[in-house]
Design a protein around this motif. Structure first.
Motif, PDB file in Angstrom:
ATOM      1  N   LEU A 174       0.828  -1.205   0.000  1.00  0.00           N
ATOM      2  CA  LEU A 174       0.000   0.000   0.000  1.00  0.00           C
ATOM      3  C   LEU A 174       0.865   1.260   0.000  1.00  0.00           C
ATOM      4  O   LEU A 174       0.614   2.193  -0.769  1.00  0.00           O
ATOM      5  CB  LEU A 174      -0.960   0.003   1.197  1.00  0.00           C
ATOM      6  N   LYS A 223       2.604   1.517  -3.447  1.00  0.00           N
ATOM      7  CA  LYS A 223       1.695   1.830  -4.559  1.00  0.00           C
ATOM      8  C   LYS A 223       1.213   3.274  -4.504  1.00  0.00           C
ATOM      9  O   LYS A 223       0.886   3.863  -5.527  1.00  0.00           O
ATOM     10  CB  LYS A 223       0.506   0.870  -4.540  1.00  0.00           C
ATOM     11  N   SER A 267      -6.276  -2.544  -0.662  1.00  0.00           N
ATOM     12  CA  SER A 267      -5.976  -3.930  -0.335  1.00  0.00           C
ATOM     13  C   SER A 267      -6.843  -4.842  -1.192  1.00  0.00           C
ATOM     14  O   SER A 267      -7.923  -4.449  -1.640  1.00  0.00           O
ATOM     15  CB  SER A 267      -6.232  -4.192   1.135  1.00  0.00           C
ATOM     16  N   LEU A 268      -6.378  -6.057  -1.416  1.00  0.00           N
ATOM     17  CA  LEU A 268      -7.138  -6.997  -2.232  1.00  0.00           C
ATOM     18  C   LEU A 268      -8.477  -7.303  -1.583  1.00  0.00           C
ATOM     19  O   LEU A 268      -9.491  -7.457  -2.259  1.00  0.00           O
ATOM     20  CB  LEU A 268      -6.338  -8.284  -2.427  1.00  0.00           C
ATOM     21  N   THR A 269      -8.480  -7.383  -0.255  1.00  0.00           N
ATOM     22  CA  THR A 269      -9.737  -7.621   0.450  1.00  0.00           C
ATOM     23  C   THR A 269     -10.709  -6.479   0.148  1.00  0.00           C
ATOM     24  O   THR A 269     -11.900  -6.711  -0.069  1.00  0.00           O
ATOM     25  CB  THR A 269      -9.478  -7.698   1.965  1.00  0.00           C
ATOM     26  N   GLY A 270     -10.193  -5.251   0.115  1.00  0.00           N
ATOM     27  CA  GLY A 270     -11.032  -4.104  -0.213  1.00  0.00           C
ATOM     28  C   GLY A 270     -11.631  -4.233  -1.605  1.00  0.00           C
ATOM     29  O   GLY A 270     -12.820  -3.958  -1.812  1.00  0.00           O
ATOM     30  N   VAL A 292      -9.987 -13.670  -2.698  1.00  0.00           N
ATOM     31  CA  VAL A 292      -8.817 -12.845  -2.366  1.00  0.00           C
ATOM     32  C   VAL A 292      -7.544 -13.617  -2.644  1.00  0.00           C
ATOM     33  O   VAL A 292      -6.578 -13.091  -3.203  1.00  0.00           O
ATOM     34  CB  VAL A 292      -8.876 -12.388  -0.890  1.00  0.00           C
ATOM     35  N   ASP A 350      -4.449 -12.734  -5.047  1.00  0.00           N
ATOM     36  CA  ASP A 350      -3.143 -12.615  -4.411  1.00  0.00           C
ATOM     37  C   ASP A 350      -2.106 -13.524  -5.073  1.00  0.00           C
ATOM     38  O   ASP A 350      -0.926 -13.222  -5.100  1.00  0.00           O
ATOM     39  CB  ASP A 350      -3.281 -12.968  -2.923  1.00  0.00           C
ATOM     40  N   ARG A 383       0.284 -12.083  -7.391  1.00  0.00           N
ATOM     41  CA  ARG A 383       1.312 -11.241  -6.813  1.00  0.00           C
ATOM     42  C   ARG A 383       2.468 -12.068  -6.251  1.00  0.00           C
ATOM     43  O   ARG A 383       3.562 -11.552  -6.081  1.00  0.00           O
ATOM     44  CB  ARG A 383       0.682 -10.425  -5.683  1.00  0.00           C
TER      45      ARG A 383
END
Lengths: 360, 237
Positions: free
Chosen positions: A70, A73, B85-88, B228, B232, B235
């Motif tokens: 985060l 980015k 965030s990926l969860t977001g 998620v 992920d 990544r």
């Protein structure tokens, strides 16, 4: 500052990026050059955290893209190869969406207006993106990268699909942005990188072949001046005559067709063979239909840099600096040694050029 | 998460697809309601039983776009390189689908209000059915979102989600048949456990049993978690 260390990306047995290490300092405009499939986009995708690396690390201002995504980015504006546009939105909706997505703290209206002014998309602001031309879509893509005023801009082939006037505008814009941002841009157009960048990294088959300034690169290029001549007449005799000409290092027959035959003549460095060539052809009465200096393309530079047949001093130096032929670089310790050598080589080169200037 | 939620919700109303889904659902429920009403019956149970089957067919269409389209249009390069965030990302998209679906259910509330004007319907049964239908749809939407994350093609996502939906529907319908056929307690238990529809039928009676609610919510959590992880994977791998 962006630090890329020993970055490797493998797709199965295919190595897309091979042990790339480089550092980009604040306020630098760096150009990634390479033919299609060289690993430019992959490298950029890894730096932005879209893809993972097989090994190696990327740090943006000290934040690792993998462990502190985060924070890292937040500092990056990214224009991928294909601008990431939602076609069903208007430009206004889209930029506001990006503004919200990136959680920008700057005042909304003035910030977005400023960006629209910079990339000149005010006139299409209320229109739906799916109705925009390729050039405008590309600009909206650049606008998207600028939202939030990130320190680092990563632009993957930003001028593709634009008309010549727009290309010049976008290049000027990138130069302008380079004064306040760190910019990485990729291209397969050598002149573009020369026009915009302060530093060039050439990638071929996933390897960094050259990491140098465009000035040095262009010196390498201008030292080479092979000539392409289209001559009518008996081929074998012409070849023999050309080879015997003073100052000629090698001759290759190239494309035939139409009238005559093309010959690529490589002179020894420092010789201008054009006058001698004219006298020879006039004497033998072989009509010269065309004479042009061959423009050294990016492909040629790659070939030279990768197959080790470079003939100019600067090129030899560049190769020497890399230690050996780039393909043969070994594991970790060798790589380190190489980098050290490379630094030395660069220093030596700089010294030499200084000496040359003084001599003048 | 907020930005993604708003964008995805808007996208449902910006494309014909959202309206088609709405039209189908309203039409089927409306016809069923008219039948019930003219028969002088003041219970929505018929409407609910038809709506619950339609939900199995419509949720794949609601979710097919969510992640597959992003991948195809390469807009995931924007979303996944933004400081979110990926969860977001996953929750934003999921809640957009859930809210869109909740607006569909509003028509059932309207029907119930009409009934309450002309008669005295059982509100507990209605609330139980509504909650059950909503939770079952939430579970199906989570499955659909997960499948959408696996492919670039909306069509593949829709077809696979539909197949999975139908699997859940059929296994529920034939659960008693299966347990008479195979006299094995473990099989019966497994069949019973994956019967989304049976859990829904428990709620329809108007008795809100928390174990059923927890069942649906855990279903949602598992599939969102898997989604998620799929994002992920790119990544890390």
């Amino acid at each position: 500052m962006i630090e890329v260390t020993n970055l490797t990306k493998r797709y199965g047995s295919h190595v897309a990026v091979d042990n790339a290490t480089f550092t980009i300092h604040d306020g630098e405009i760096l150009g990634f050059l390479g033919p299609n499939g060289a690993g430019k986009s992959t490298t950029m995708n890894i730096i932005t955290g879209y893809l993972s690396a097989t090994s190696g690390s990327v740090k943006i201002d000290g934040y690792d893209i993998l462990t502190a995504p985060l924070e890292a980015k937040k500092r990056i504006g990214f224009l991928p190869e294909l601008p990431p546009l939602y076609l069903d939105m208007t430009v206004k909706e889209y930029l506001n969406f990006v503004y919200d997505l990136k959680k920008v703290k700057l005042p909304r209206r003035p910030h977005i207006n400023e960006i629209c002014r910079l990339v000149k998309i005010q006139e299409v602001y209320p229109r739906q993106i799916k109705n925009l031309s390729k050039g405008y879509r590309q600009r909206v893509g650049i606008a998207q990268a600028l939202v939030g005023n990130p320190d680092v801009l990563i632009l993957d082939e930003p001028t593709v699909g634009l008309d010549p006037k727009q290309i010049i505008e976008i290049r000027n814009l990138i130069k302008l942005l380079g004064k306040t941002h760190t910019v990485i841009l990729s291209s397969h157009i050598l002149s573009e990188v020369q026009a915009v960048c302060e530093r060039v990294i050439i990638i071929n088959q996933g390897r960094i072949v050259v990491d140098n300034t465009p000035e040095n690169l262009s010196r390498i290029m201008s030292d080479d001046h092979s000539i392409i001549a289209r001559i009518e007449g008996p081929r074998r005799e012409i070849m023999a005559a050309l080879k015997s000409l003073k100052g000629v290092k090698s001759v290759q027959a190239a494309g035939a067709g139409g009238y005559g035959q093309e010959y690529i003549i490589n002179p020894i460095v420092g010789y201008d063979i054009r006058r001698a060539l004219f006298s020879l052809l006039a004497e033998k009465n072989w009509p010269l239909l065309m004479l042009k200096s061959s423009e050294m393309t990016l492909e040629d530079i790659f070939l030279r840099l990768t197959d080790g047949t470079a003939d100019t001093a600067a090129l030899e130096k560049a190769l020497q600096a890399r230690g050996d032929k780039p393909q043969e670089a070994g594991g970790q310790p060798a790589e380190e040694e190489e980098t050290a050598d490379f630094a030395k080589g660069e220093a030596a080169e700089a010294e030499q050029s200084q000496a040359e200037e003084e001599a003048k | 998460m907020g930005a993604i939620f708003r964008r995805e919700l808007k996208a449902y109303y910006a494309s014909p697809l959202g309206y088609i889904v709405m039209a189908v659902f309203f039409c089927v429920c409306g016809i069923s309601f008219t039948g019930t009403y003219s028969a002088g019956n003041a219970s929505l149970s018929n409407v609910f039983s038809i709506a619950s089957v339609v939900v199995f067919l419509l949720t794949p269409i609601i979710t097919m776009r969510l992640l597959a389209e992003d991948k195809r249009q390469k807009t995931d390069q924007l979303v996944l390189t933004s400081p979110v965030s990926l969860t977001g990302v996953v929750l934003g998209k999921y809640f957009a689908a859930v809210v869109f679906f909740a607006t569909l259910l509003s028509v059932l509330v309207v029907f119930q209000i009409i009934f309450s004007v002309v008669a005295t319907p059982d509100w507990m049964v209605f609330i139980g059915s509504l909650v059950g239908l909503f939770l079952m749809a939430c579970a199906l939407l989570a499955i659909g979102l997960f499948i959408s994350s696996l492919t670039e093609s909306q069509v593949v996502a829709a077809v696979c989600s539909l197949a999975v939906s139908l699997f859940f529907l059929l296994i529920s319908m034939f659960s008693s048949f299966i347990s008479t056929l195979i006299k094995n307690t473990i099989v019966t238990q497994i069949v019973d456990y994956v019967s989304l529809f049976n859990r829904y039928n428990d709620l329809v009676t108007g008795v809100i049993d928390y174990s059923n609610i927890v069942y649906f919510i855990s279903f949602v959590v598992v599939f969102l978690f898997l989604t998620v992880r799929v994002l992920d994977k790119k990544r890390w791998a």
